[in-house]
Scaffold this active site. Structure first.
Site, PDB file in Angstrom:
ATOM      1  N   GLN A 297      15.051   3.444 -21.656  1.00  0.00           N
ATOM      2  CA  GLN A 297      16.210   2.556 -21.725  1.00  0.00           C
ATOM      3  C   GLN A 297      16.588   2.065 -20.338  1.00  0.00           C
ATOM      4  OE1 GLN A 297      18.328   1.547 -24.469  1.00  0.00           O
ATOM      5  NE2 GLN A 297      19.027   0.208 -22.843  1.00  0.00           N
TER       6      GLN A 297
ATOM      7  N   ARG B  40      10.600  11.122 -29.522  1.00  0.00           N
ATOM      8  CA  ARG B  40      12.078  11.127 -29.573  1.00  0.00           C
ATOM      9  C   ARG B  40      12.487  12.406 -30.287  1.00  0.00           C
ATOM     10  NH1 ARG B  40      16.425   6.418 -30.937  1.00  0.00           N
ATOM     11  NH2 ARG B  40      15.641   5.808 -28.894  1.00  0.00           N
TER      12      ARG B  40
ATOM     13  N   CYS C  94      23.476   0.184 -24.397  1.00  0.00           N
ATOM     14  CA  CYS C  94      22.104   0.447 -24.828  1.00  0.00           C
ATOM     15  C   CYS C  94      21.886   0.092 -26.296  1.00  0.00           C
ATOM     16  CB  CYS C  94      21.745   1.905 -24.555  1.00  0.00           C
ATOM     17  SG  CYS C  94      22.881   3.079 -25.311  1.00  0.00           S
TER      18      CYS C  94
ATOM     19  N   ASP D 252      28.100   3.543 -24.003  1.00  0.00           N
ATOM     20  CA  ASP D 252      27.209   4.057 -25.058  1.00  0.00           C
ATOM     21  C   ASP D 252      28.125   4.666 -26.122  1.00  0.00           C
ATOM     22  OD1 ASP D 252      25.073   5.129 -26.517  1.00  0.00           O
ATOM     23  OD2 ASP D 252      24.652   6.747 -25.088  1.00  0.00           O
TER      24      ASP D 252
ATOM     25  N   ARG E  37      13.772  -4.228 -23.346  1.00  0.00           N
ATOM     26  CA  ARG E  37      13.085  -3.009 -23.790  1.00  0.00           C
ATOM     27  C   ARG E  37      11.617  -3.323 -24.032  1.00  0.00           C
ATOM     28  NH1 ARG E  37      15.898   1.266 -25.910  1.00  0.00           N
ATOM     29  NH2 ARG E  37      13.900   2.285 -25.535  1.00  0.00           N
TER      30      ARG E  37
ATOM     31  N   HIS F  62      17.160   9.380 -21.308  1.00  0.00           N
ATOM     32  CA  HIS F  62      16.584   8.199 -21.979  1.00  0.00           C
ATOM     33  C   HIS F  62      15.985   7.275 -20.911  1.00  0.00           C
ATOM     34  CE1 HIS F  62      15.667   5.460 -25.045  1.00  0.00           C
ATOM     35  NE2 HIS F  62      16.866   5.062 -25.434  1.00  0.00           N
TER      36      HIS F  62
HETATM   37  N1   CP Z   1      18.869   1.968 -27.268  1.00  0.00           N
HETATM   38  C1   CP Z   1      17.998   2.565 -28.087  1.00  0.00           C
HETATM   39  O1   CP Z   1      17.232   3.434 -27.690  1.00  0.00           O
HETATM   40  O2   CP Z   1      18.026   2.105 -29.364  1.00  0.00           O
HETATM   41  P1   CP Z   1      17.300   2.766 -30.609  1.00  0.00           P
HETATM   42  O3   CP Z   1      17.998   4.070 -30.891  1.00  0.00           O
HETATM   43  O4   CP Z   1      17.485   1.763 -31.714  1.00  0.00           O
HETATM   44  O5   CP Z   1      15.854   2.989 -30.269  1.00  0.00           O
HETATM   45  N1  NVA Z   2      23.487   8.420 -26.741  1.00  0.00           N
HETATM   46  C1  NVA Z   2      22.871   7.776 -27.876  1.00  0.00           C
HETATM   47  C2  NVA Z   2      21.832   6.811 -27.421  1.00  0.00           C
HETATM   48  C3  NVA Z   2      21.103   6.093 -28.504  1.00  0.00           C
HETATM   49  C4  NVA Z   2      20.077   5.143 -27.997  1.00  0.00           C
HETATM   50  C5  NVA Z   2      22.279   8.838 -28.770  1.00  0.00           C
HETATM   51  O1  NVA Z   2      21.717   9.803 -28.243  1.00  0.00           O
HETATM   52  O2  NVA Z   2      22.394   8.719 -29.983  1.00  0.00           O
END
Ligand code: CP
Ligand code: NVA
Length: 308
Positions: A134, A104, A265, A225, A293, A131
């Site tokens: 997700q 990440r 999400c 989101d 998930r 992502h």
């Molecule tokens: N939706 C999602 O990826 O959540 P987290 O940021 O908690 O991993």
């Molecule tokens: N768009 C959000 C998604 C988190 C799962 C971010 O990037 O923070």
């Protein structure tokens, strides 16, 4: 339908999968959820997360533990990455210890660089561009709710960034009509839109609009989101008035199909992109979505590690 064997492959972007492979992965995820399969392994998953995470970190970890494998949390601040060791060097060393890695980070280019220097499968656990993990869980949720994916209309409201990008691509590839309602200046990236149009299943309609009501009209799924993603927190307050018309609330939900479901999400900001009443209401499927998930990420691990 085949066995979802993606042994040795990477998942850097959702378009790394074909629609057939996505379908197979979703079937595998459903079978794992139903307890029809119990694959086992003794592999080690590394998590290199430069941003916070609850669902992605925990679902991958629990999935790996349930498979009999182990997880190493390689937070950059606790490794030499945080002190500037080049990614290329870190990648080549971790390649010799780990069996699979989920990353990440911010820049998609960094994810790609890491992948270029390793043999083991690399999974995109969220970048600023995409992502994909997700979206596998989202599709699993949609399939379970409607018994189909193809032919449904999904409307995404909010910031046209990472989650929206993967949703647009996957939705179009799987034959959904995808409507993206975003404020001016927050549309999905042009290269993602172009790719979605190129990969879209025949007959799929992709709509980009700044009109949330029109976008929600008759939709089967409303999806939102956060308005300010990780790394953009200092822009959050300034965005609120721009994004307010795109809030998923009861009035907007009235525009959708009567059987419509609402997805998010998570994490959610109640009173911003979604109201408490909708998030906790009868049409919300966000907790099933979050549970999925675990099953979708387990299916991905099983497939990339070739455990079947
Ligand atoms: N939706 C999602 O990826 O959540 P987290 O940021 O908690 O991993
Ligand atoms: N768009 C959000 C998604 C988190 C799962 C971010 O990037 O923070």
């Amino acid at each position: 339908m085949g066995i979802a064997s993606l042994k040795g492959r990477d998942l850097l972007a959702i378009s790394d999968l074909t629609p057939e492979e996505m379908t197979d992965l979703l079937q595998l995820a459903a079978d794992l959820k139903a307890g029809k399969l119990a694959p086992r392994c003794d592999k080690v998953l590394g998590l290199l997360f430069s941003k916070a995470s609850t669902r992605t970190r925990v679902s991958f970890s629990v999935a790996m533990y349930q498979l009999g494998g182990q997880v190493l949390d390689l937070n950059p601040s606790q490794t030499q990455v945080g002190r500037g060791e080049p990614l290329q060097d870190t990648a080549r060393v971790l390649d010799r210890y780990l069996d699979i890695v989920a990353i990440r980070t911010y820049r998609q280019e960094d994810l790609q660089t890491f992948a270029d220097y390793v043999q083991i499968p690399v999974i995109n656990a969220l970048t600023d561009l995409e992502h994909p993990c997700q979206i596998l869980a989202d599709l699993q949720t949609i399939q379970a709710c409607f018994g189909q994916i193809t032919g449904l209309t999904i409307t995404y409201l909010g910031d046209g960034n990472n989650v929206a990008h993967s949703l647009l691509l996957a939705g179009a590839m799987m034959g959904m009509n995808v409507r993206m309602a975003t404020p001016d200046g927050f549309q999905p990236a042009p290269e993602i839109v172009a790719l979605a149009r190129k990969l879209a299943a025949p007959g799929t309609k992709i709509t980009l609009t700044d009109d949330p009501q029109a976008a929600a009209e008759g939709a089967h799924i409303l999806y939102t989101d956060v308005w300010a993603s990780m790394g953009q927190e200092d822009l959050a307050d300034a965005r609120i008035p721009l994004f307010q018309p795109y809030q998923v609330n009861q009035a907007l939900l009235q525009q959708a199909d009567p059987q419509a479901i609402v997805l998010h999400c998570l994490p959610a900001h109640r009173g911003e992109e979604i109201t408490e009443a909708v998030l906790e209401g009868p049409q919300s499927r966000v907790w099933d979505q979050a549970e999925n998930r675990l099953h979708a990420q387990k299916a991905l691990l099983v497939s990339l590690l070739g455990l079947l």
